[in-house]
Design an enzyme around this catalytic site. Sequence first.
Site, PDB file in Angstrom:
ATOM      1  N   LYS A  13       0.851  -1.199   0.074  1.00  0.00           N
ATOM      2  CA  LYS A  13       0.203  -0.065   0.145  1.00  0.00           C
ATOM      3  C   LYS A  13       0.711   1.239  -0.048  1.00  0.00           C
ATOM      4  O   LYS A  13       0.618   2.190  -0.761  1.00  0.00           O
ATOM      5  CB  LYS A  13      -0.745   0.075   1.214  1.00  0.00           C
ATOM      6  CG  LYS A  13      -2.176  -0.558   1.007  1.00  0.00           C
ATOM      7  CD  LYS A  13      -3.052  -0.455   2.371  1.00  0.00           C
ATOM      8  CE  LYS A  13      -4.341  -1.265   2.412  1.00  0.00           C
ATOM      9  NZ  LYS A  13      -5.170  -0.812   3.804  1.00  0.00           N
ATOM     10  N   ASP A  70      -8.857   1.880   4.160  1.00  0.00           N
ATOM     11  CA  ASP A  70      -9.602   0.447   4.715  1.00  0.00           C
ATOM     12  C   ASP A  70     -10.143   0.115   3.248  1.00  0.00           C
ATOM     13  O   ASP A  70     -10.773   0.837   2.538  1.00  0.00           O
ATOM     14  CB  ASP A  70     -10.489   0.546   5.638  1.00  0.00           C
ATOM     15  CG  ASP A  70     -10.621  -0.863   6.231  1.00  0.00           C
ATOM     16  OD1 ASP A  70      -9.340  -1.338   6.657  1.00  0.00           O
ATOM     17  OD2 ASP A  70     -11.556  -1.566   6.033  1.00  0.00           O
ATOM     18  N   LYS A 171      -2.440  -0.427 -13.072  1.00  0.00           N
ATOM     19  CA  LYS A 171      -3.375  -0.765 -11.832  1.00  0.00           C
ATOM     20  C   LYS A 171      -3.590   0.767 -11.146  1.00  0.00           C
ATOM     21  O   LYS A 171      -4.885   1.314 -10.789  1.00  0.00           O
ATOM     22  CB  LYS A 171      -2.623  -1.420 -10.914  1.00  0.00           C
ATOM     23  CG  LYS A 171      -3.457  -1.606  -9.798  1.00  0.00           C
ATOM     24  CD  LYS A 171      -3.093  -2.643  -8.716  1.00  0.00           C
ATOM     25  CE  LYS A 171      -4.023  -2.559  -7.479  1.00  0.00           C
ATOM     26  NZ  LYS A 171      -3.451  -3.406  -6.134  1.00  0.00           N
TER      27      LYS A 171
HETATM   28  P1  IMP Z   1      -6.701  -3.626   5.067  1.00  0.00           P
HETATM   29  O1  IMP Z   1      -5.261  -3.255   5.066  1.00  0.00           O
HETATM   30  O2  IMP Z   1      -7.410  -3.780   6.456  1.00  0.00           O
HETATM   31  O3  IMP Z   1      -7.249  -2.343   4.395  1.00  0.00           O
HETATM   32  O4  IMP Z   1      -6.944  -4.915   4.152  1.00  0.00           O
HETATM   33  C1  IMP Z   1      -6.964  -4.588   3.060  1.00  0.00           C
HETATM   34  C2  IMP Z   1      -7.169  -6.292   2.488  1.00  0.00           C
HETATM   35  O5  IMP Z   1      -7.892  -6.249   1.141  1.00  0.00           O
HETATM   36  C3  IMP Z   1      -5.717  -6.610   1.853  1.00  0.00           C
HETATM   37  O6  IMP Z   1      -5.067  -7.331   2.691  1.00  0.00           O
HETATM   38  C4  IMP Z   1      -6.045  -7.296   0.620  1.00  0.00           C
HETATM   39  O7  IMP Z   1      -6.417  -8.671   1.020  1.00  0.00           O
HETATM   40  C5  IMP Z   1      -7.195  -6.746   0.183  1.00  0.00           C
HETATM   41  N1  IMP Z   1      -7.003  -5.562  -0.932  1.00  0.00           N
HETATM   42  C6  IMP Z   1      -7.255  -4.307  -0.719  1.00  0.00           C
HETATM   43  N2  IMP Z   1      -6.756  -3.666  -1.753  1.00  0.00           N
HETATM   44  C7  IMP Z   1      -6.375  -4.486  -2.625  1.00  0.00           C
HETATM   45  C8  IMP Z   1      -5.694  -4.439  -4.033  1.00  0.00           C
HETATM   46  O8  IMP Z   1      -5.368  -3.378  -4.280  1.00  0.00           O
HETATM   47  N3  IMP Z   1      -5.144  -5.441  -4.298  1.00  0.00           N
HETATM   48  C9  IMP Z   1      -5.569  -6.723  -3.995  1.00  0.00           C
HETATM   49  N4  IMP Z   1      -6.170  -7.065  -2.707  1.00  0.00           N
HETATM   50  C10 IMP Z   1      -6.508  -5.771  -1.932  1.00  0.00           C
END
Ligand code: IMP
Length: 199
Positions: A13, A70, A171
């Site tokens: 990220k 998120d 992307k």
């Molecule tokens: P967060 O860090 O709690 O927002 O978790 C987001 C989760 O959603 C990540 O660990 C991925 O599994 C999935 N995710 C979010 N954005 C992406 C992306 O751009 N590509 C692939 N998976 C994503």
Amino acid sequence: MAFIVIATANAHKVQEYRELIQDNRVELKSLLDYPAFPGVEENGSSFKENASIKALAACKYCDVPAFADDSGLEVMALNGEPGIYSARYAPTSEERIAKLLKNMEGVTDRRARFVCVIAIAVNGEVIDTFEGEIRGTIGFEPKGTNGFGYDPVFIPEGETRTFAELSSEEKNRISHRANAFKKAAEFVEDQMNCLNEDF
Ligand code: IMP
């Protein structure tokens, strides 16, 4: 130079935001720069609540403006799963993808979307949130090695390749994160213009 912290320790990220923030007035830090950050429980019931919880915690801990995203994958035929549980669907990325494909065996409606909500926190307060999405479909097997998470099985609308087969530039032009970021960046730009007008 303005400092801003992104409330994540997810190196993928951080890299995507570094590519999105093409502004040499801003120095982006992340929780990787604050290894003693105690972490925060993502116990909200929506992307917006979880983004706000993370942005606020980072803003208070680091004592600088912070933003958090998120994000997750919503699959229509699975009633929006894994949704806010995308990161916790199974222990590893490979297992998460395997579980998703297993749950979609025999499912012909492959429609899905990625959602990203960005929350911005300044002076111990969340000042706004911004949502972006990208629609697409879930493939039948993982393809490609770029990106992270569910990228190898997500095929964005109008494409035949998965996110993991696109370059990071491709992307970043269309992703849920880029779409939320554009809205957040416009808001920040407007705020900075208002501040300049006041002086
Ligand atoms: P967060 O860090 O709690 O927002 O978790 C987001 C989760 O959603 C990540 O660990 C991925 O599994 C999935 N995710 C979010 N954005 C992406 C992306 O751009 N590509 C692939 N998976 C994503």
